[in-house]
Motif scaffolding. Structure first.
Motif, PDB file in Angstrom:
ATOM      1  N   PHE A 226      -5.366  13.673  -0.135  1.00 22.12           N
ATOM      2  CA  PHE A 226      -5.107  14.180  -1.034  1.00 22.12           C
ATOM      3  C   PHE A 226      -6.283  14.023  -2.343  1.00 22.12           C
ATOM      4  CE2 PHE A 226      -2.900  13.225  -5.328  1.00 22.12           C
ATOM      5  CZ  PHE A 226      -2.236  14.116  -5.616  1.00 22.12           C
ATOM      6  N   LEU A 227      -6.944  12.993  -2.103  1.00 20.67           N
ATOM      7  CA  LEU A 227      -7.927  12.584  -3.353  1.00 20.67           C
ATOM      8  C   LEU A 227      -8.978  13.669  -2.799  1.00 20.67           C
ATOM      9  CD1 LEU A 227      -9.436  10.905  -5.311  1.00 20.67           C
ATOM     10  CD2 LEU A 227     -10.336   9.409  -3.376  1.00 20.67           C
ATOM     11  N   ALA A 228      -9.574  14.048  -1.677  1.00 24.04           N
ATOM     12  CA  ALA A 228     -10.532  14.812  -1.433  1.00 24.04           C
ATOM     13  C   ALA A 228     -10.171  16.168  -1.896  1.00 24.04           C
ATOM     14  CB  ALA A 228     -11.022  14.774   0.139  1.00 24.04           C
ATOM     15  N   GLN A 229      -8.856  16.831  -1.495  1.00 21.68           N
ATOM     16  CA  GLN A 229      -8.628  17.988  -1.975  1.00 21.68           C
ATOM     17  C   GLN A 229      -8.698  18.134  -3.374  1.00 21.68           C
ATOM     18  OE1 GLN A 229      -4.543  18.680  -1.765  1.00 21.68           O
ATOM     19  NE2 GLN A 229      -4.523  20.965  -1.602  1.00 21.68           N
TER      20      GLN A 229
ATOM     21  N   PHE B  54       0.663  -1.374  -0.111  1.00 13.64           N
ATOM     22  CA  PHE B  54       0.026   0.164  -0.069  1.00 13.64           C
ATOM     23  C   PHE B  54       0.697   1.361  -0.148  1.00 13.64           C
ATOM     24  CE2 PHE B  54      -2.357   3.458   2.066  1.00 13.64           C
ATOM     25  CZ  PHE B  54      -3.691   3.426   1.209  1.00 13.64           C
ATOM     26  N   ILE B  55       1.817   1.228   0.700  1.00 12.35           N
ATOM     27  CA  ILE B  55       2.583   2.301   0.974  1.00 12.35           C
ATOM     28  C   ILE B  55       3.602   2.943  -0.402  1.00 12.35           C
ATOM     29  CG2 ILE B  55       4.793   3.361   1.934  1.00 12.35           C
ATOM     30  CD1 ILE B  55       4.091   1.813   4.525  1.00 12.35           C
ATOM     31  N   VAL B  56       4.049   1.699  -0.968  1.00 11.87           N
ATOM     32  CA  VAL B  56       5.116   1.942  -2.194  1.00 11.87           C
ATOM     33  C   VAL B  56       3.935   2.050  -3.452  1.00 11.87           C
ATOM     34  CG1 VAL B  56       6.267   0.485  -3.897  1.00 11.87           C
ATOM     35  CG2 VAL B  56       6.590   0.173  -1.423  1.00 11.87           C
TER      36      VAL B  56
ATOM     37  N   ASN C  16       3.092   8.526  -2.503  1.00  6.74           N
ATOM     38  CA  ASN C  16       4.552   8.215  -2.578  1.00  6.74           C
ATOM     39  C   ASN C  16       5.130   8.277  -4.044  1.00  6.74           C
ATOM     40  OD1 ASN C  16       6.859   6.477  -1.590  1.00  6.74           O
ATOM     41  ND2 ASN C  16       6.283   5.088  -2.832  1.00  6.74           N
ATOM     42  N   ALA C  17       4.254   7.900  -5.035  1.00  5.23           N
ATOM     43  CA  ALA C  17       4.935   8.312  -6.274  1.00  5.23           C
ATOM     44  C   ALA C  17       4.973   9.731  -6.745  1.00  5.23           C
ATOM     45  CB  ALA C  17       3.640   7.660  -7.544  1.00  5.23           C
ATOM     46  N   LEU C  18       4.200  10.760  -6.011  1.00  7.07           N
ATOM     47  CA  LEU C  18       4.434  12.035  -6.480  1.00  7.07           C
ATOM     48  C   LEU C  18       5.701  12.569  -5.598  1.00  7.07           C
ATOM     49  CD1 LEU C  18       0.781  13.138  -6.251  1.00  7.07           C
ATOM     50  CD2 LEU C  18       2.387  13.058  -8.325  1.00  7.07           C
ATOM     51  N   GLY C  19       6.314  11.739  -4.515  1.00 11.34           N
ATOM     52  CA  GLY C  19       7.580  12.063  -3.851  1.00 11.34           C
ATOM     53  C   GLY C  19       7.055  13.156  -2.666  1.00 11.34           C
ATOM     54  N   MET C  20       5.799  12.866  -1.988  1.00  7.88           N
ATOM     55  CA  MET C  20       5.465  13.688  -1.071  1.00  7.88           C
ATOM     56  C   MET C  20       5.876  12.707   0.187  1.00  7.88           C
ATOM     57  SD  MET C  20       1.381  14.570  -2.093  1.00  7.88           S
ATOM     58  CE  MET C  20       1.184  15.534  -0.712  1.00  7.88           C
ATOM     59  N   LEU C  21       6.006  11.666  -0.002  1.00  8.86           N
ATOM     60  CA  LEU C  21       6.895  10.616   1.121  1.00  8.86           C
ATOM     61  C   LEU C  21       8.404  10.585   0.385  1.00  8.86           C
ATOM     62  CD1 LEU C  21       4.357   7.766   1.470  1.00  8.86           C
ATOM     63  CD2 LEU C  21       4.398   9.804   2.941  1.00  8.86           C
ATOM     64  N   ASP C  22       9.126   9.934   1.474  1.00  5.10           N
ATOM     65  CA  ASP C  22      10.407   9.695   1.188  1.00  5.10           C
ATOM     66  C   ASP C  22      10.457   8.627   0.196  1.00  5.10           C
ATOM     67  OD1 ASP C  22      13.260   9.544   1.069  1.00  5.10           O
ATOM     68  OD2 ASP C  22      13.503  10.303   3.014  1.00  5.10           O
TER      69      ASP C  22
END
Length: 306
Positions: A243-246, A150-152, A157-163
Motif C-alpha cells: 500500500f505504501l509503495a503503491q 500492529f494489525i489494529v 485496517n483503518a481504511l477498512g481493507m481488512l475486516d
C-alpha cells in the motif's frame, strides 16, 4: 507493543482484560497495571473511613459547645460572659473542622486509586497482570500483543481493507483466551517446580512424566495460536508495504509529464523515454501485490477465526 519497562529493563505488559468487561472499566484496568499489582500484594487505598473522623470530631466539639454555656450558667456566669465564650467555641470548632477536612480531603489521584480498587474487587478474575505469568508466558504474551497492536494500528485496517469490525471483536477475545491459558500454564509449571525442588525418586519421575508431556503439549498448542496471530500480522505487514509503495508510485506518476518535458527540452537522446513509462507497469504490479496481500490477510484471519 504497548509496554512499559520496569526495573532492570524487564518488560511490563499491559493488563489483559476479559472482553466482557465494560469498555470504560477495561480501559481503566489496562492503564493501571502497576497499581493493580500492588493491590495483589495487599495494598488498600485510603478509603472513605477517614471521613468519619470529622463527623466524630464535630459531635465532640458540638457537645462541648452546647455543654460549656450550660456549665457556665450553672456556675452563675453572667450572659455577657457566656455569649463570647460560646462564640469562641463555635469559631474554634469550625476552624478545627476546616483544618481536618482539608487534611483528609482526597486528591484526584487517590480518587482514581479508590475507583480502580473497587473495580479490581468487582471484576476479580476478569483481568490478568504481569504477576500472573511466568517468564516463558510473558514472552509469548508479548508476541501476542505486538501482533495485535500492529494489525489494529495498521493503515489498511483503518481504511477498512481488512475486516476491522471483526478484528475489534475477535483479536481482544483471542488475546484474552491465550493469556488465560498462559496463566494456567504458569501456575502448573510453578507447582511442578515446587514438587521437584527437593529431588524426585524414579517412582515420582515416572508418575510425573505424563504430566510433563501434558504441559509440553499444551504449551505447543498455545504457541501455535500465537504463531497463527503472527502469520496474520505478517500478511498485514506485506499489504501495508504494498500500500505504501503503491502510494509512492502514484505520486511519481503525477509528476511524469514534468520529467518527459525536461528530457525533450534538454534533447537527452541517450535517455530512453519508455523507461519512465515503466512506472505505470510498477504501479499495476503493486496494485496486484496489494490485492494479493489483502486476500492473504483475509485467509489468515479466517484460519485464525477457526
Amino acid at each position: 507493543m504497548l509496554i512499559e519497562h520496569g526495573k532492570g529493563g524487564e518488560p511490563v505488559h499491559r493488563v489483559v482484560v476479559d472482553p466482557e468487561v465494560p469498555r470504560e472499566v477495561a480501559d481503566l484496568l489496562r492503564h493501571n497495571g502497576p497499581l493493580l499489582s500492588r493491590f495483589r500484594t495487599g495494598r488498600v487505598p485510603r478509603g472513605d473511613g477517614g471521613s468519619r473522623v470529622p463527623g466524630a470530631l464535630a459531635g465532640v466539639l458540638g457537645g462541648f459547645t452546647a455543654l460549656a454555656p450550660a456549665g457556665l450558667a450553672v456556675l452563675g456566669a453572667p450572659v455577657m460572659v457566656v455569649l463570647p465564650v460560646l462564640a469562641t467555641l463555635i469559631a474554634l470548632s469550625l476552624l478545627i473542622l476546616a483544618v481536618v477536612y482539608i487534611a483528609r480531603k482526597p486528591s484526584p489521584v487517590d480518587s482514581v486509586e479508590r475507583v480502580l480498587y473497587r473495580h479490581s474487587r468487582e471484576w476479580q478474575g476478569r483481568f490478568l497482570v504481569l504477576e500472573d505469568f511466568d517468564h516463558v508466558a510473558r514472552r509469548l504474551l508479548g508476541r501476542v500483543q505486538r501482533a495485535i497492536d500492529f494489525i489494529v494500528k495498521s493503515r489498511i485496517n483503518a481504511l477498512g481493507m481488512l475486516d476491522s469490525v471483526r478484528n475489534s471483536v475477535m483479536l481482544p477475545a483471542e488475546e484474552w483466551e491465550i493469556a488465560r491459558l498462559l496463566t494456567k500454564l504458569s501456575a502448573l509449571r510453578a507447582r511442578h517446580r515446587n514438587l521437584t525442588r527437593g529431588g524426585r525418586s524414579p517412582e515420582v519421575a515416572a508418575a510425573m512424566a505424563p504430566l510433563e508431556r501434558a504441559l509440553a503439549a499444551t504449551e505447543a498448542a498455545v504457541t501455535a495460536r500465537v504463531e497463527a496471530l503472527e502469520r496474520y500480522a505478517g500478511h498485514v505487514a506485506a499489504a501495508e508495504r504494498a500500500f505504501l509503495a503503491q502510494g509512492q508510485i502514484e505520486i511519481l506518476r503525477t509528476h511524469l509529464p514534468e520529467y518527459e518535458q525536461l528530457v525533450a527540452e534538454a534533447g537527452a537522446s541517450t535517455f530512453s523515454l519508455p523507461e519512465i513509462g515503466y512506472l505505470s507497469d510498477d504501479a499495476d504490479m503493486l496494485q496486484r501485490a496489494l490485492r494479493e496481500s489483502v486476500r492473504s490477510a483475509h485467509e489468515a484471519f479466517r484460519h485464525l477465526d477457526g
